[in-house]
Design a protein around this motif. Structure first.
Motif, PDB file in Angstrom:
ATOM      1  N   PHE A  15       6.656   6.171  -5.613  1.00 49.25           N
ATOM      2  CA  PHE A  15       6.681   5.661  -4.434  1.00 49.25           C
ATOM      3  C   PHE A  15       5.151   4.914  -4.036  1.00 49.25           C
ATOM      4  O   PHE A  15       5.299   4.059  -3.686  1.00 49.25           O
ATOM      5  N   ALA A  16       4.252   5.538  -4.603  1.00 54.20           N
ATOM      6  CA  ALA A  16       2.614   5.031  -4.344  1.00 54.20           C
ATOM      7  C   ALA A  16       2.743   3.570  -5.250  1.00 54.20           C
ATOM      8  O   ALA A  16       2.311   2.705  -4.496  1.00 54.20           O
ATOM      9  N   VAL A  17       3.166   3.465  -6.487  1.00 51.72           N
ATOM     10  CA  VAL A  17       3.070   2.262  -7.090  1.00 51.72           C
ATOM     11  C   VAL A  17       4.119   1.385  -6.590  1.00 51.72           C
ATOM     12  O   VAL A  17       3.990   0.131  -6.369  1.00 51.72           O
ATOM     13  N   ALA A  18       5.308   1.686  -6.001  1.00 53.38           N
ATOM     14  CA  ALA A  18       6.181   0.793  -5.507  1.00 53.38           C
ATOM     15  C   ALA A  18       5.830   0.184  -4.106  1.00 53.38           C
ATOM     16  O   ALA A  18       5.616  -1.090  -3.931  1.00 53.38           O
ATOM     17  N   ALA A  23       4.291  -5.787  -0.833  1.00 48.88           N
ATOM     18  CA  ALA A  23       3.608  -6.154   0.747  1.00 48.88           C
ATOM     19  C   ALA A  23       4.677  -5.590   1.800  1.00 48.88           C
ATOM     20  O   ALA A  23       4.315  -5.135   3.031  1.00 48.88           O
ATOM     21  N   THR A  24       5.987  -5.955   1.807  1.00 52.39           N
ATOM     22  CA  THR A  24       6.755  -5.519   2.604  1.00 52.39           C
ATOM     23  C   THR A  24       7.050  -4.141   2.861  1.00 52.39           C
ATOM     24  O   THR A  24       7.151  -3.513   3.885  1.00 52.39           O
ATOM     25  N   LEU A  25       7.170  -3.482   1.639  1.00 50.22           N
ATOM     26  CA  LEU A  25       7.338  -1.860   1.707  1.00 50.22           C
ATOM     27  C   LEU A  25       6.114  -1.303   2.538  1.00 50.22           C
ATOM     28  O   LEU A  25       6.034  -0.429   3.407  1.00 50.22           O
ATOM     29  N   TYR A  26       4.995  -1.663   2.108  1.00 54.37           N
ATOM     30  CA  TYR A  26       3.742  -1.363   2.815  1.00 54.37           C
ATOM     31  C   TYR A  26       3.547  -1.689   4.161  1.00 54.37           C
ATOM     32  O   TYR A  26       3.488  -0.780   5.121  1.00 54.37           O
ATOM     33  N   ILE A  27       4.212  -2.683   4.587  1.00 54.89           N
ATOM     34  CA  ILE A  27       4.201  -2.962   6.112  1.00 54.89           C
ATOM     35  C   ILE A  27       5.082  -2.076   6.944  1.00 54.89           C
ATOM     36  O   ILE A  27       4.896  -1.415   7.945  1.00 54.89           O
ATOM     37  N   PHE A  28       6.305  -1.650   6.082  1.00 54.10           N
ATOM     38  CA  PHE A  28       7.408  -0.820   6.821  1.00 54.10           C
ATOM     39  C   PHE A  28       6.721   0.716   6.806  1.00 54.10           C
ATOM     40  O   PHE A  28       6.884   1.206   7.734  1.00 54.10           O
ATOM     41  N   VAL A  29       6.169   1.174   5.741  1.00 51.86           N
ATOM     42  CA  VAL A  29       5.634   2.575   5.846  1.00 51.86           C
ATOM     43  C   VAL A  29       4.259   2.286   6.794  1.00 51.86           C
ATOM     44  O   VAL A  29       4.142   3.329   7.581  1.00 51.86           O
ATOM     45  N   ASN A  30       3.665   1.530   6.620  1.00 51.82           N
ATOM     46  CA  ASN A  30       2.565   1.296   7.730  1.00 51.82           C
ATOM     47  C   ASN A  30       3.044   1.457   9.430  1.00 51.82           C
ATOM     48  O   ASN A  30       2.624   2.112  10.191  1.00 51.82           O
ATOM     49  N   ALA A  31       4.043   0.603   9.537  1.00 46.86           N
ATOM     50  CA  ALA A  31       4.780   0.496  10.827  1.00 46.86           C
ATOM     51  C   ALA A  31       5.409   2.122  11.123  1.00 46.86           C
ATOM     52  O   ALA A  31       5.149   2.357  12.420  1.00 46.86           O
ATOM     53  N   ALA A  32       6.073   2.316  10.236  1.00 50.12           N
ATOM     54  CA  ALA A  32       6.501   3.883  10.517  1.00 50.12           C
ATOM     55  C   ALA A  32       5.434   4.994  10.744  1.00 50.12           C
ATOM     56  O   ALA A  32       5.602   5.702  11.889  1.00 50.12           O
ATOM     57  N   HIS A  33       4.221   4.934  10.325  1.00 47.06           N
ATOM     58  CA  HIS A  33       3.326   5.652  10.606  1.00 47.06           C
ATOM     59  C   HIS A  33       2.512   5.268  12.148  1.00 47.06           C
ATOM     60  O   HIS A  33       2.186   6.525  12.709  1.00 47.06           O
ATOM     61  N   LEU A  85       0.869   6.165   2.566  1.00 49.39           N
ATOM     62  CA  LEU A  85      -0.341   5.349   2.566  1.00 49.39           C
ATOM     63  C   LEU A  85      -1.407   5.661   1.737  1.00 49.39           C
ATOM     64  O   LEU A  85      -2.172   4.970   1.219  1.00 49.39           O
ATOM     65  N   PHE A  86      -1.764   6.913   1.910  1.00 44.48           N
ATOM     66  CA  PHE A  86      -2.934   7.548   1.166  1.00 44.48           C
ATOM     67  C   PHE A  86      -2.549   7.503  -0.199  1.00 44.48           C
ATOM     68  O   PHE A  86      -3.714   7.085  -1.002  1.00 44.48           O
ATOM     69  N   SER A  87      -1.508   7.444  -0.672  1.00 38.90           N
ATOM     70  CA  SER A  87      -1.184   7.512  -2.272  1.00 38.90           C
ATOM     71  C   SER A  87      -1.376   6.167  -2.759  1.00 38.90           C
ATOM     72  O   SER A  87      -1.573   5.965  -3.944  1.00 38.90           O
ATOM     73  N   VAL A  88      -1.506   4.748  -1.789  1.00 39.36           N
ATOM     74  CA  VAL A  88      -1.822   3.721  -2.290  1.00 39.36           C
ATOM     75  C   VAL A  88      -3.202   3.362  -2.943  1.00 39.36           C
ATOM     76  O   VAL A  88      -3.302   2.666  -4.007  1.00 39.36           O
ATOM     77  N   ASN A  89      -4.117   4.139  -2.498  1.00 35.88           N
ATOM     78  CA  ASN A  89      -5.264   4.222  -2.942  1.00 35.88           C
ATOM     79  C   ASN A  89      -6.158   5.650  -2.836  1.00 35.88           C
ATOM     80  O   ASN A  89      -7.013   5.673  -1.792  1.00 35.88           O
ATOM     81  N   PRO A  90      -5.814   6.514  -3.286  1.00 37.80           N
ATOM     82  CA  PRO A  90      -6.269   7.853  -2.775  1.00 37.80           C
ATOM     83  C   PRO A  90      -7.736   8.024  -3.406  1.00 37.80           C
ATOM     84  O   PRO A  90      -8.522   8.802  -2.673  1.00 37.80           O
ATOM     85  N   LEU A  91      -8.085   7.380  -4.144  1.00 38.36           N
ATOM     86  CA  LEU A  91      -9.759   7.483  -4.653  1.00 38.36           C
ATOM     87  C   LEU A  91     -10.634   6.954  -3.729  1.00 38.36           C
ATOM     88  O   LEU A  91     -11.554   7.625  -3.417  1.00 38.36           O
ATOM     89  N   GLU A  92     -10.210   5.896  -3.171  1.00 36.04           N
ATOM     90  CA  GLU A  92     -11.071   5.153  -2.099  1.00 36.04           C
ATOM     91  C   GLU A  92     -10.829   5.873  -0.782  1.00 36.04           C
ATOM     92  O   GLU A  92     -12.019   6.289  -0.273  1.00 36.04           O
TER      93      GLU A  92
END
Length: 161
Positions: A15-18, A23-33, A85-92
């Motif tokens: 799911f992190a890779v997806a 960008a669309t999936l990121y927007i929806f996850v961010n909106a849900a958050h 959202l964290f999984s997208v860039n966990p090291l950062e």
């Protein structure tokens, strides 16, 4: 900070890779958050204001259990979407001071809520009894903690490079 291997493993989850690739999936996850944060604040703020003595005519026995459950649902949704959202860039994120502050505030906020709900003072309040000093202090702490968590959450993006 978490171990680099664990963080890299989180970043490699399907799911992190997806989310990273879409960008669309990121927007929806961010909106849900953001929606889940709205549920938390929309539940906790009026409850805390009532517990500290404002909104005095609203019965705690009516709103207390309902708003507590709504806040718990918001926290669960925020944790799930926040982890995505964290999984997208966990090291950062793991090295981001604002993210670490937010996580600390969230842990303290949840602990404050759970500890309050375990007290006889809370049980008395939701049964129509008096609002004890313990309940009122917990509400003040809650107001400060959850407001701080929102501010820290907004601050995260400004510290990412």
């Amino acid at each position: 900070m978490m171990g680099a291997d664990l963080l890299e493993g989180i970043g490699a989850l399907p799911f992190a890779v997806a989310i990273r690739r879409s960008a669309t999936l990121y927007i929806f996850v961010n909106a849900a958050h953001i929606l889940s944060i709205g549920i938390i604040i929309g539940s906790i703020l009026p409850l805390d204001l009532r517990l500290i003595g404002l909104l005095g005519k609203v019965p705690v026995e009516v709103i207390g259990p309902f708003l507590s459950r709504a806040a718990a649902v918001g926290v669960a949704l925020a944790a799930a979407t926040g982890f995505c959202l964290f999984s997208v860039n966990p090291l950062e994120y793991a090295g981001n001071a604002a993210f670490l502050a937010k996580m600390t505030l969230l842990a303290v906020g949840v602990a404050n809520a759970v500890l309050l709900q375990l007290t006889p003072q809370w049980r008395a309040a939701v049964q129509g009894g008096p609002l004890s000093l313990r309940v009122r202090l917990s509400a003040w702490v809650s107001l400060v903690i959850w407001t701080g968590a929102v501010v820290a959450g907004r601050w995260i993006g400004f510290l990412l490079e």
